[in-house]
Scaffold this motif. Structure first.
Motif, PDB file in Angstrom:
ATOM      1  N   ILE B 288       1.412  -0.951  -0.039  1.00  0.00           N
ATOM      2  CA  ILE B 288       0.337  -0.373   0.116  1.00  0.00           C
ATOM      3  C   ILE B 288       0.692   0.678   0.468  1.00  0.00           C
ATOM      4  CG2 ILE B 288      -1.590   1.245   1.241  1.00  0.00           C
ATOM      5  CD1 ILE B 288      -2.714  -0.829   2.056  1.00  0.00           C
ATOM      6  N   GLN B 289       1.950   1.264   0.784  1.00  0.00           N
ATOM      7  CA  GLN B 289       2.631   2.407   1.203  1.00  0.00           C
ATOM      8  C   GLN B 289       3.505   2.494   0.291  1.00  0.00           C
ATOM      9  OE1 GLN B 289       5.218   2.562   4.749  1.00  0.00           O
ATOM     10  NE2 GLN B 289       3.365   3.648   6.260  1.00  0.00           N
ATOM     11  N   ALA B 290       4.405   1.444  -1.007  1.00  0.00           N
ATOM     12  CA  ALA B 290       4.729   1.654  -1.796  1.00  0.00           C
ATOM     13  C   ALA B 290       4.128   2.349  -3.180  1.00  0.00           C
ATOM     14  CB  ALA B 290       5.528   0.064  -2.494  1.00  0.00           C
ATOM     15  N   VAL B 291       3.030   1.244  -3.205  1.00  0.00           N
ATOM     16  CA  VAL B 291       1.239   2.235  -4.515  1.00  0.00           C
ATOM     17  C   VAL B 291       2.057   3.948  -4.127  1.00  0.00           C
ATOM     18  CG1 VAL B 291       0.048   1.968  -6.033  1.00  0.00           C
ATOM     19  CG2 VAL B 291       1.150  -0.534  -4.668  1.00  0.00           C
ATOM     20  N   GLY B 292       0.863   4.330  -3.066  1.00  0.00           N
ATOM     21  CA  GLY B 292       1.031   5.198  -2.550  1.00  0.00           C
ATOM     22  C   GLY B 292       1.899   6.396  -3.149  1.00  0.00           C
ATOM     23  N   ASP B 293       3.310   5.548  -2.782  1.00  0.00           N
ATOM     24  CA  ASP B 293       4.150   6.805  -2.858  1.00  0.00           C
ATOM     25  C   ASP B 293       4.470   6.901  -3.964  1.00  0.00           C
ATOM     26  OD1 ASP B 293       4.733   6.771  -0.070  1.00  0.00           O
ATOM     27  OD2 ASP B 293       6.770   5.376  -0.219  1.00  0.00           O
ATOM     28  N   ALA B 294       4.818   6.355  -4.890  1.00  0.00           N
ATOM     29  CA  ALA B 294       4.395   6.120  -6.280  1.00  0.00           C
ATOM     30  C   ALA B 294       3.358   6.787  -7.053  1.00  0.00           C
ATOM     31  CB  ALA B 294       5.121   4.357  -6.997  1.00  0.00           C
ATOM     32  N   GLY B 296       2.526   9.602  -5.375  1.00  0.00           N
ATOM     33  CA  GLY B 296       2.692  10.664  -5.226  1.00  0.00           C
ATOM     34  C   GLY B 296       2.105  11.117  -4.114  1.00  0.00           C
ATOM     35  N   PHE B 297       1.219  10.387  -3.475  1.00  0.00           N
ATOM     36  CA  PHE B 297      -0.091  10.728  -2.447  1.00  0.00           C
ATOM     37  C   PHE B 297       1.013  10.762  -1.065  1.00  0.00           C
ATOM     38  CE2 PHE B 297      -3.552  10.040  -5.144  1.00  0.00           C
ATOM     39  CZ  PHE B 297      -4.060  11.023  -4.705  1.00  0.00           C
ATOM     40  N   GLU B 298       0.551  11.564  -0.445  1.00  0.00           N
ATOM     41  CA  GLU B 298       0.720  11.786   1.641  1.00  0.00           C
ATOM     42  C   GLU B 298       0.692  10.814   1.684  1.00  0.00           C
ATOM     43  OE1 GLU B 298      -0.829  15.908   3.190  1.00  0.00           O
ATOM     44  OE2 GLU B 298      -1.389  15.880   0.787  1.00  0.00           O
ATOM     45  N   ARG B 299       1.322  10.287   2.805  1.00  0.00           N
ATOM     46  CA  ARG B 299       0.953   8.919   3.106  1.00  0.00           C
ATOM     47  C   ARG B 299      -0.276   8.996   4.681  1.00  0.00           C
ATOM     48  NH1 ARG B 299       6.574   4.934   4.903  1.00  0.00           N
ATOM     49  NH2 ARG B 299       6.959   4.846   2.576  1.00  0.00           N
ATOM     50  N   GLU B 300      -0.417  10.172   5.052  1.00  0.00           N
ATOM     51  CA  GLU B 300      -1.997  10.211   6.010  1.00  0.00           C
ATOM     52  C   GLU B 300      -2.790   9.751   5.053  1.00  0.00           C
ATOM     53  OE1 GLU B 300       0.542  12.936   5.410  1.00  0.00           O
ATOM     54  OE2 GLU B 300       1.641  11.039   6.361  1.00  0.00           O
ATOM     55  N   LYS B 301      -3.138  10.432   3.692  1.00  0.00           N
ATOM     56  CA  LYS B 301      -4.399   9.836   2.630  1.00  0.00           C
ATOM     57  C   LYS B 301      -3.914   8.080   1.965  1.00  0.00           C
ATOM     58  CE  LYS B 301      -5.891  13.556   0.371  1.00  0.00           C
ATOM     59  NZ  LYS B 301      -5.722  15.094  -0.385  1.00  0.00           N
ATOM     60  N   VAL B 302      -3.373   7.233   2.446  1.00  0.00           N
ATOM     61  CA  VAL B 302      -2.772   6.255   1.955  1.00  0.00           C
ATOM     62  C   VAL B 302      -3.465   4.811   3.081  1.00  0.00           C
ATOM     63  CG1 VAL B 302      -2.502   4.870  -0.032  1.00  0.00           C
ATOM     64  CG2 VAL B 302      -1.893   7.082   0.054  1.00  0.00           C
ATOM     65  N   PRO B 303      -4.713   5.066   3.325  1.00  0.00           N
ATOM     66  CA  PRO B 303      -4.942   4.192   4.988  1.00  0.00           C
ATOM     67  C   PRO B 303      -4.662   2.436   4.389  1.00  0.00           C
ATOM     68  CG  PRO B 303      -6.875   5.196   3.699  1.00  0.00           C
ATOM     69  CD  PRO B 303      -5.727   5.309   2.682  1.00  0.00           C
ATOM     70  N   TYR B 304      -4.376   2.189   5.398  1.00  0.00           N
ATOM     71  CA  TYR B 304      -4.136   0.942   5.497  1.00  0.00           C
ATOM     72  C   TYR B 304      -4.782  -0.151   6.661  1.00  0.00           C
ATOM     73  CZ  TYR B 304       0.272   2.267   8.622  1.00  0.00           C
ATOM     74  OH  TYR B 304       0.881   2.167   9.808  1.00  0.00           O
ATOM     75  N   ALA B 305      -5.092   0.346   7.432  1.00  0.00           N
ATOM     76  CA  ALA B 305      -5.869   0.267   9.172  1.00  0.00           C
ATOM     77  C   ALA B 305      -6.625  -0.340   8.259  1.00  0.00           C
ATOM     78  CB  ALA B 305      -6.492   1.385   9.528  1.00  0.00           C
ATOM     79  N   ALA B 306      -7.356  -0.726   7.450  1.00  0.00           N
ATOM     80  CA  ALA B 306      -8.510  -2.022   7.455  1.00  0.00           C
ATOM     81  C   ALA B 306      -7.723  -3.067   7.184  1.00  0.00           C
ATOM     82  CB  ALA B 306      -9.141  -2.291   5.949  1.00  0.00           C
ATOM     83  N   PHE B 307      -6.025  -3.254   6.864  1.00  0.00           N
ATOM     84  CA  PHE B 307      -5.367  -4.283   6.588  1.00  0.00           C
ATOM     85  C   PHE B 307      -5.245  -4.847   8.432  1.00  0.00           C
ATOM     86  CE2 PHE B 307      -1.050  -6.607   6.838  1.00  0.00           C
ATOM     87  CZ  PHE B 307      -1.644  -7.830   6.337  1.00  0.00           C
ATOM     88  N   GLU B 308      -4.565  -4.118   8.619  1.00  0.00           N
ATOM     89  CA  GLU B 308      -4.356  -4.253   9.877  1.00  0.00           C
ATOM     90  C   GLU B 308      -5.602  -4.658  11.236  1.00  0.00           C
ATOM     91  OE1 GLU B 308      -1.035  -1.185  11.972  1.00  0.00           O
ATOM     92  OE2 GLU B 308      -2.527  -0.329  11.899  1.00  0.00           O
ATOM     93  N   ASN B 309      -6.660  -4.355  10.599  1.00  0.00           N
ATOM     94  CA  ASN B 309      -7.443  -4.613  11.460  1.00  0.00           C
ATOM     95  C   ASN B 309      -8.310  -5.761  11.343  1.00  0.00           C
ATOM     96  OD1 ASN B 309      -7.983  -3.050  14.217  1.00  0.00           O
ATOM     97  ND2 ASN B 309      -7.024  -1.080  12.103  1.00  0.00           N
ATOM     98  N   TYR B 310      -8.056  -5.913   9.837  1.00  0.00           N
ATOM     99  CA  TYR B 310      -9.072  -7.381   9.750  1.00  0.00           C
ATOM    100  C   TYR B 310      -8.776  -8.390   8.611  1.00  0.00           C
ATOM    101  CZ  TYR B 310     -12.610  -3.105  10.929  1.00  0.00           C
ATOM    102  OH  TYR B 310     -13.067  -2.983  11.848  1.00  0.00           O
ATOM    103  N   GLY B 311      -7.629  -8.170   8.288  1.00  0.00           N
ATOM    104  CA  GLY B 311      -6.735  -8.444   7.296  1.00  0.00           C
ATOM    105  C   GLY B 311      -7.279  -8.502   5.844  1.00  0.00           C
TER     106      GLY B 311
END
Lengths: 76, 391
Positions: B288-294, B296-311
């Motif tokens: 998620i972060q690699a795609v978001g970075d590529a 050009g989005f700020e990391r705060e706007k590319v959430p991964y909370a659903a992965f951490e909480n639900y898989g």
């Protein structure tokens, strides 16, 4: 980027508790796994605009080799 | 084709259901030699933490039906107004009929409603929106109910440390409607089929089948099942398990997906600030972060909370993200989101949606209905039916 700064950044990219040195052998790092290699690939892409492949990372042995891969993006 | 645009289609509600049973990676320390530091590192690098898994007898359609029931009840939808039901799935309840017929019956939808299943992986939700939008803009439907659901955990060995910690289960329902007022949505859909083997369940259909009534076939089947093959990464797989070529998938994800998203933003003439967030398929935190970075989005706007909480609940992960992270923004105001799903095929589908005061369920726990059919009950039912004893 200065070499010293890259070595500090590398510590974070690999999620390693100990300092990284240019002479260190990557194979000796417990953290040198596929996750770290992917993290290195995105770090190079994001910070240096350099796309490296997993195969390239399989062929290198030393932290210094990583620095070489960054070419002019890392200086002394 | 690849890029397309709709002007009179609106998404009006999204619901997400996840199983109640939660597995926390810290409870699985035995698989990591009880090395908590190792788990901390996994958590930080890939985002492994919590995931939701179903009981073995719960199917994707069970989760999807409950998500749809929530949507129908909370949005007060007149069931007879639903013109089509589209069910996105990779694990149908049966080979025939399409599971959407079973769902249609369970939900009590009208006879004047078209139904069909579509087999797509992680981009399925966006694929389903795209199909539904075409049905609406063509004038054949006013309201489409889209259900996407998956239970990847049921095909996995909990000791498989490469796949098991990644996946969670879920079901999601979305209502898509005709809008007299202009509402724009934009899509970019791509297919990279040369890598069709990169995510695949090799023995799962007609390509390689067994006649289990014949002794030699039964023996071969049993041998394949009980003698897993050790992969170069140290996990053991049979030909019946889901296979993934991690390197091919990672390369596809960091090369094709960011370009697909950037092309879509250009096509829609929109910039980063136009969106409340970039909702990516929740593959894992690193991807998620690699795609978001590529992109050009700020990391705060590319959430991964659903992965951490639900898989990674495959095709549900984008609506899960929207309902988990942006519930307030989409119910209280008009917000634009940009989403991208990528996965088996290999396929990448991205969309720009305007979500204007829509219904969002948040994340709801699945509850087994009283008349739930366990495997035992189901077999008894069918044995009786075959022998003519049911009535």
């Amino acid at each position: 980027m200065k070499k010293a700064d890259f070595l500090v950044a590398l510590e974070d990219v690999l999620q390693r508790d100990e300092a990284c040195n240019a002479e260190d052998m990557l194979e000796d790092y417990e953290e040198w796994d596929s996750l770290s290699k992917m993290a290195i690939m995105s770090y190079f892409d994001k910070n240096f605009g350099i796309k490296i492949t997993l195969n390239q990372l399989k062929e290198i042995h030393q932290v210094n080799d990583l620095i070489q891969m960054a070419g002019s993006k890392i200086d002394d | 084709m690849s890029l397309s645009k709709f002007e009179h289609v609106k998404v009006t509600g999204i619901s997400t259901v996840v199983p109640e049973k939660e597995i926390n990676i810290y409870d699985e320390a035995q698989y990591y030699d009880n090395n908590i530091k190792k788990i901390d590192r996994m958590r930080k690098m890939v985002g492994f933490w919590k995931r939701r898994v179903v009981d073995y007898d719960v199917t994707p359609s069970d989760l999807g039906i409950q998500a749809a029931e929530i949507l129908i009840k909370e949005m007060n939808i007149d069931k007879s107004s639903i013109d089509a039901l589209v069910y996105m799935c990779q694990k149908p309840d049966f080979q025939a009929p399409a599971t959407s017929f079973y769902i249609h019956n369970k939900l009590g939808l009208s006879q004047q409603c078209a139904v069909f299943d579509v087999n797509q992986g992680c981009p399925a939700w966006i694929y389903g929106l795209w199909l539904s939008s075409q049905m609406i803009e063509a004038g054949t439907c006013k309201k489409v109910l889209l259900i996407a659901a998956d239970t990847p955990s049921t095909g996995m060995d909990p000791a498989d440390r490469i796949s098991a910690p990644v996946f969670g289960d879920g079901g999601t329902a979305t209502l898509i409607e005709w809008s007299d007022k202009k509402v724009e949505s934009f899509y970019n859909i791509e297919t990279v089929s040369k890598d069709y083997e990169a995510i695949m369940t090799p023995v799962s259909g007609q390509r390689c089948k067994f006649n289990l009534g014949k002794t030699e076939d039964y023996k071969l089947f049993h041998d394949l099942l009980t003698n897993p093959i050790e992969t170069p990464f140290g996990n053991k797989l049979t030909v019946f398990n889901g296979y993934m070529d991690g390197i091919a998938v990672f390369n596809f994800t960091i090369s094709v997906v960011p370009e697909n998203i950037k092309e879509l933003m250009k096509y829609a003439s929109m910039k980063y600030n136009d969106f409340i967030g970039l909702c990516l398929h929740q593959a894992n935190k690193q991807i998620i972060q690699a795609v978001g970075d590529a992109v050009g989005f700020e990391r705060e706007k590319v959430p991964y909370a659903a992965f951490e909480n639900y898989g990674n609940n495959t095709m549900c992960s984008i609506p899960t993200t929207i309902n988990h992270v942006y519930s307030e923004e989409i119910t209280g105001q008009s917000s634009k989101v940009i989403c991208s799903g990528f996965g088996n095929g290999l396929a990448c589908a991205s969309v720009i949606l305007e979500l204007d005061h829509i219904y969002s369920s948040g994340i709801v726990n699945y509850k087994k209905p009283d008349d739930f059919m366990t495997r035992e009950k189901y077999l008894d039912y069918w044995k009786n039916k075959l022998s003519g004893n049911n009535n």
